[in-house]
Design an enzyme around this catalytic site. Structure first.
Site, PDB file in Angstrom:
ATOM      1  N   ASP A  28      47.993 104.292  87.923  1.00  0.00           N
ATOM      2  CA  ASP A  28      47.754 105.195  86.796  1.00  0.00           C
ATOM      3  C   ASP A  28      48.043 104.504  85.471  1.00  0.00           C
ATOM      4  O   ASP A  28      47.617 104.968  84.414  1.00  0.00           O
ATOM      5  CB  ASP A  28      48.627 106.450  86.922  1.00  0.00           C
ATOM      6  CG  ASP A  28      47.829 107.670  87.359  1.00  0.00           C
ATOM      7  OD1 ASP A  28      46.593 107.652  87.198  1.00  0.00           O
ATOM      8  OD2 ASP A  28      48.427 108.643  87.841  1.00  0.00           O
ATOM      9  N   LYS A  61      39.445 112.132  94.750  1.00  0.00           N
ATOM     10  CA  LYS A  61      39.992 110.777  94.840  1.00  0.00           C
ATOM     11  C   LYS A  61      39.890 110.242  96.264  1.00  0.00           C
ATOM     12  O   LYS A  61      39.568 109.068  96.488  1.00  0.00           O
ATOM     13  CB  LYS A  61      41.434 110.772  94.342  1.00  0.00           C
ATOM     14  CG  LYS A  61      41.529 110.927  92.823  1.00  0.00           C
ATOM     15  CD  LYS A  61      42.884 111.360  92.343  1.00  0.00           C
ATOM     16  CE  LYS A  61      42.843 111.637  90.834  1.00  0.00           C
ATOM     17  NZ  LYS A  61      44.074 112.255  90.333  1.00  0.00           N
ATOM     18  N   GLN A  79      50.002 113.222  91.662  1.00  0.00           N
ATOM     19  CA  GLN A  79      49.136 114.140  90.935  1.00  0.00           C
ATOM     20  C   GLN A  79      49.962 115.011  89.983  1.00  0.00           C
ATOM     21  O   GLN A  79      50.922 115.663  90.384  1.00  0.00           O
ATOM     22  CB  GLN A  79      48.369 115.033  91.922  1.00  0.00           C
ATOM     23  CG  GLN A  79      47.356 115.955  91.268  1.00  0.00           C
ATOM     24  CD  GLN A  79      46.236 115.199  90.577  1.00  0.00           C
ATOM     25  OE1 GLN A  79      45.689 114.253  91.119  1.00  0.00           O
ATOM     26  NE2 GLN A  79      45.893 115.616  89.379  1.00  0.00           N
TER      27      GLN A  79
END
Length: 334
Positions: A159, A92, A136
């Site tokens: 997200d 990422k 995460q």
């Protein structure tokens, strides 16, 4: 038989296939309308599509910087030292660098408390340079994931997991600020390959909040007739075999067999599973939730594993972060 893909575009190596057997074709999105039907599916090249999207994002970022002195920023919070999570976080950060984003990161030890994580999230919520926050997953067992995810500002929920974003996705006439990255990537692949969705029958195998449920909602919002298949569904094979589009996201290696696939269907395989393979240097190989070789004999389009949906997830994360920066710009003007 297993099909192994090189990391280089358009190069394929096939394990256990005779030279006389035709390999599946990779057709780029730009020429997909000229694809000719064959006994093998057209491979949906997620890696190439993701590369195209990153280039598009980089161009927009350059324009934002030049015209508005605004650089999108993504913050990633990592708790613990799981190797797979560390790998995802690195990829990422690499993606951020490629498109010109600012990258922020906080690594906390496995022993960090829920309060420690909340404090980091709240700090990024308040930071005007941060337009997207990603925690995460999975988190250590002593930390409540729901509490942490709910603490992320909806304006920075790249997200797409915030209940308000999912709620808007589920309602007609409402637009969520962000859509979960993996299902968004699935739809992007279908659309870039000009695969019709409206009026088609779609089956989503799996009902997770992260992939299955939002994928079904996205397909429904594009006027597909959607059925969700899960562990309590009777006659799952029969239901799938009637689908024009199959999205497999059940987390079980090669569960969707060739007999489950309608001839001419489009198959989007979200799964990534390691199975033992003594012939591999690593002792294992990666497979999806679809029995690839069998399905490729019947489908018109299919995503490989790896190289299909996987690269799209990070591409959509970057796009969501860019959208977050644009939301900030609109707020400035008002």
């Amino acid at each position: 038989m297993a099909l192994a893909f090189s990391t280089k575009p358009n190069i394929r190596s096939v394990r256990g296939r005779s030279a006389a057997t035709p390999a599946p074709r990779i057709v780029r999105p730009s020429i997909v309308l000229n694809a000719v039907a064959s006994s093998k599916a057209t491979i949906i090249d997620g890696k190439k599509v993701a590369e195209d999207i990153r280039q598009e994002i980089a161009a927009e970022v350059a324009e934002l910087k030049a015209k508005h002195n605004l650089t999108p920023g993504l913050a990633v919070v990592l708790v613990g030292s799981r190797k797979d999570s560390e790998t995802y976080v690195r990829s990422k950060k690499k993606g951020c660098a490629e498109v010109g984003f600012q990258s922020f990161g906080t690594d906390l030890p496995e022993t960090a408390s829920e309060e420690d994580v909340l404090k980091v999230v709240q700090g990024y919520n308040a930071d005007p340079q941060v337009h997207g926050i990603l925690v995460q997953l999975p988190l250590p067992k002593h930390i409540n994931e729901k509490t942490i995810l709910d603490a992320i500002s909806i304006e920075k929920d790249v997200d797409g997991f915030h209940p308000q974003n999912i709620g808007c996705l589920a309602m007609r006439g409402r637009d969520p600020l962000f859509v979960p990255c993996t299902p968004k990537g699935c739809i992007e692949l279908l659309e870039r390959y000009k695969i019709p969705i409206a009026g088609k029958r779609a089956v989503v195998v799996g009902r997770s909040n992260i992939v299955g449920l939002p994928a079904a909602l996205l397909l429904q919002n594009r006027d597909a007739t959607v059925t969700m298949v899960h562990s309590r569904t009777p006659n799952a094979e029969k239901i799938c075999a009637e689908a024009d589009i199959v999205v497999a996201a059940c987390g079980k290696a090669e569960m969707v067999q060739g007999s489950w696939i309608k001839p001419g269907a489009a198959v989007i395989d979200v799964g990534i599973n390691a199975v033992n393979d003594p012939s591999s240097k690593k002792g294992y190989r990666l497979v999806g939730d679809v029995a690839y070789e069998e399905a490729a004999e019947k489908a018109a389009y299919i995503t490989p594993v790896p190289g299909g949906v996987g690269p799209m997830t990070i591409a959509m994360l970057l796009r969501n972060t860019l959208e977050g920066a644009k939301h900030t710009l609109k707020a400035r003007k008002h």
